[in-house]
Design a protein around this motif. Structure first.
Motif, PDB file in Angstrom:
ATOM      1  N   LYS A  34       0.833  -1.207   0.000  1.00  0.00           N
ATOM      2  CA  LYS A  34       0.000   0.000   0.000  1.00  0.00           C
ATOM      3  C   LYS A  34       0.867   1.256   0.000  1.00  0.00           C
ATOM      4  CE  LYS A  34      -4.048  -1.968   2.327  1.00  0.00           C
ATOM      5  NZ  LYS A  34      -4.904  -1.904   3.558  1.00  0.00           N
ATOM      6  N   PHE A  35       1.961   1.207   0.726  1.00  0.00           N
ATOM      7  CA  PHE A  35       2.860   2.356   0.775  1.00  0.00           C
ATOM      8  C   PHE A  35       3.466   2.632  -0.599  1.00  0.00           C
ATOM      9  CE2 PHE A  35       7.128   4.155   1.499  1.00  0.00           C
ATOM     10  CZ  PHE A  35       6.782   5.328   2.157  1.00  0.00           C
ATOM     11  N   ARG A  36       3.968   1.597  -1.254  1.00  0.00           N
ATOM     12  CA  ARG A  36       4.560   1.778  -2.583  1.00  0.00           C
ATOM     13  C   ARG A  36       3.521   2.292  -3.573  1.00  0.00           C
ATOM     14  NH1 ARG A  36       7.601  -2.948  -1.170  1.00  0.00           N
ATOM     15  NH2 ARG A  36       5.962  -4.269  -2.038  1.00  0.00           N
ATOM     16  N   GLN A  37       2.308   1.788  -3.475  1.00  0.00           N
ATOM     17  CA  GLN A  37       1.248   2.244  -4.383  1.00  0.00           C
ATOM     18  C   GLN A  37       0.946   3.716  -4.167  1.00  0.00           C
ATOM     19  OE1 GLN A  37      -0.281   0.216  -6.813  1.00  0.00           O
ATOM     20  NE2 GLN A  37      -0.990   2.224  -7.532  1.00  0.00           N
ATOM     21  N   CYS A  38       0.957   4.141  -2.926  1.00  0.00           N
ATOM     22  CA  CYS A  38       0.718   5.548  -2.621  1.00  0.00           C
ATOM     23  C   CYS A  38       1.828   6.418  -3.199  1.00  0.00           C
ATOM     24  CB  CYS A  38       0.602   5.742  -1.108  1.00  0.00           C
ATOM     25  SG  CYS A  38       0.225   7.444  -0.589  1.00  0.00           S
ATOM     26  N   LEU A  39       3.068   5.973  -3.078  1.00  0.00           N
ATOM     27  CA  LEU A  39       4.178   6.729  -3.655  1.00  0.00           C
ATOM     28  C   LEU A  39       4.030   6.848  -5.171  1.00  0.00           C
ATOM     29  CD1 LEU A  39       7.348   5.429  -1.749  1.00  0.00           C
ATOM     30  CD2 LEU A  39       6.116   7.575  -1.381  1.00  0.00           C
ATOM     31  N   ARG A  40       3.580   5.764  -5.812  1.00  0.00           N
ATOM     32  CA  ARG A  40       3.412   5.793  -7.268  1.00  0.00           C
ATOM     33  C   ARG A  40       2.260   6.715  -7.675  1.00  0.00           C
ATOM     34  NH1 ARG A  40       4.687   0.152  -6.848  1.00  0.00           N
ATOM     35  NH2 ARG A  40       2.454  -0.368  -6.764  1.00  0.00           N
ATOM     36  N   ASP A  41       1.145   6.623  -6.953  1.00  0.00           N
ATOM     37  CA  ASP A  41      -0.038   7.409  -7.317  1.00  0.00           C
ATOM     38  C   ASP A  41       0.122   8.882  -6.967  1.00  0.00           C
ATOM     39  OD1 ASP A  41      -1.139   5.054  -8.180  1.00  0.00           O
ATOM     40  OD2 ASP A  41      -2.435   4.779  -6.423  1.00  0.00           O
ATOM     41  N   ALA A  42       0.931   9.155  -5.948  1.00  0.00           N
ATOM     42  CA  ALA A  42       1.212  10.536  -5.519  1.00  0.00           C
ATOM     43  C   ALA A  42      -0.051  11.372  -5.326  1.00  0.00           C
ATOM     44  CB  ALA A  42       2.154  11.204  -6.513  1.00  0.00           C
ATOM     45  N   PRO A  43      -0.986  10.910  -4.492  1.00  0.00           N
ATOM     46  CA  PRO A  43      -2.258  11.630  -4.358  1.00  0.00           C
ATOM     47  C   PRO A  43      -2.187  12.938  -3.575  1.00  0.00           C
ATOM     48  CG  PRO A  43      -2.159   9.819  -2.784  1.00  0.00           C
ATOM     49  CD  PRO A  43      -0.934   9.703  -3.641  1.00  0.00           C
ATOM     50  N   TYR A  44      -1.047  13.187  -2.926  1.00  0.00           N
ATOM     51  CA  TYR A  44      -0.972  14.355  -2.039  1.00  0.00           C
ATOM     52  C   TYR A  44      -0.115  15.500  -2.584  1.00  0.00           C
ATOM     53  CZ  TYR A  44      -2.919  11.073   1.302  1.00  0.00           C
ATOM     54  OH  TYR A  44      -3.729  10.161   1.944  1.00  0.00           O
ATOM     55  N   VAL A  45       0.326  15.386  -3.810  1.00  0.00           N
ATOM     56  CA  VAL A  45       1.222  16.414  -4.332  1.00  0.00           C
ATOM     57  C   VAL A  45       0.553  17.787  -4.337  1.00  0.00           C
ATOM     58  CG1 VAL A  45       2.450  17.219  -6.386  1.00  0.00           C
ATOM     59  CG2 VAL A  45       2.651  14.835  -5.662  1.00  0.00           C
ATOM     60  N   GLN A  46      -0.691  17.846  -4.770  1.00  0.00           N
ATOM     61  CA  GLN A  46      -1.385  19.133  -4.794  1.00  0.00           C
ATOM     62  C   GLN A  46      -1.501  19.718  -3.390  1.00  0.00           C
ATOM     63  OE1 GLN A  46      -5.269  19.081  -6.645  1.00  0.00           O
ATOM     64  NE2 GLN A  46      -5.637  21.251  -6.241  1.00  0.00           N
ATOM     65  N   ALA A  47      -1.832  18.876  -2.420  1.00  0.00           N
ATOM     66  CA  ALA A  47      -1.973  19.343  -1.037  1.00  0.00           C
ATOM     67  C   ALA A  47      -0.631  19.826  -0.484  1.00  0.00           C
ATOM     68  CB  ALA A  47      -2.541  18.230  -0.162  1.00  0.00           C
TER      69      ALA A  47
END
Length: 217
Positions: free
Chosen positions: A142-155
């Motif tokens: 889940k951690f690696r997937q989050c890094l790939r998806d980068a959902p928090y860049v805008q925030a």
């Protein structure tokens, strides 16, 4: 009046002029429950740090000043501490490290990751993030997937915009304010630009505690 007090007095005037902009940002960015908050939700004062994991002065604050603030004010319920991101570059380790901390926060481990990133002696890369994730017991997939998806860049960049609205143009930057009140021109927040020693923070915190009735004897 100390040299620090004179400087901060000028900063509070600037902060007062920014209430219309930054007050709205604070209201939107300081929820009751936030995994980037340390301390009691009802602490009389809130201290916000705008910081970059690649910043040497931010590391100096983390190692030398933060432990004293935590022991004296955060752990005793006087100050609530909120960490916000201010990557100095638009890409690179400052952004990816901020993302790694937020991805760890999805699994309830924001602060363990935050602390390891600052203690990493400059090693800020995906391999290091994944090692930290394993050490603190995250679900690594889940951690690696989050890094790939980068959902928090805008925030992350919204945090930087908020810091700029306070007048900060570098890291670290700090804002002290009363938890239960939006800053006003009469009772402005205090902007502290830089990694000053503990005594400087202590002076300003004690002043606000005294004026807000939150000082404990």
């Amino acid at each position: 009046m100390s040299r620090m007090s004179k400087w901060v007095s000028r900063a509070t005037v600037a902060a007062g002029l920014l209430v219309a902009v930054a007050g709205v940002a604070l209201a939107a960015g300081m929820p009751t429950v936030d995994n980037r908050v340390r301390g009691k939700a009802d602490a009389p004062l809130t201290m916000i740090e705008y910081s970059d994991f690649t910043c040497g002065y931010c590391l100096k604050f983390f190692k030398e000043t933060w432990p004293k603030i935590q022991a004296r004010y955060v752990d005793t319920g006087k100050v609530r501490f909120l960490y916000k991101d201010y990557p100095r570059a638009d890409q690179g380790p400052g952004v990816t490290a901020a993302l790694a901390a937020r991805c760890a926060g999805d699994q309830g481990a924001y602060w363990p990751m935050h602390d390891r990133l600052f203690a990493a002696d400059g090693r800020l890369d995906v391999d290091s993030y994944e090692k930290h994730a394993k050490t603190i017991g995250l679900d690594e997939g889940k951690f690696r997937q989050c890094l790939r998806d980068a959902p928090y860049v805008q925030a992350i960049f919204q945090d930087r915009d908020e810091a700029n609205s306070w007048g900060f143009r570098g890291t670290p930057g700090f804002v002290l304010l009363r938890t239960s009140q939006q800053p006003t021109t009469k009772n402005p927040a205090i902007a502290i630009p830089g990694a000053f020693p503990f005594e400087a923070f202590e002076e300003e915190i004690e002043k606000l505690l005294s004026s807000s009735g939150g000082k404990q004897k």
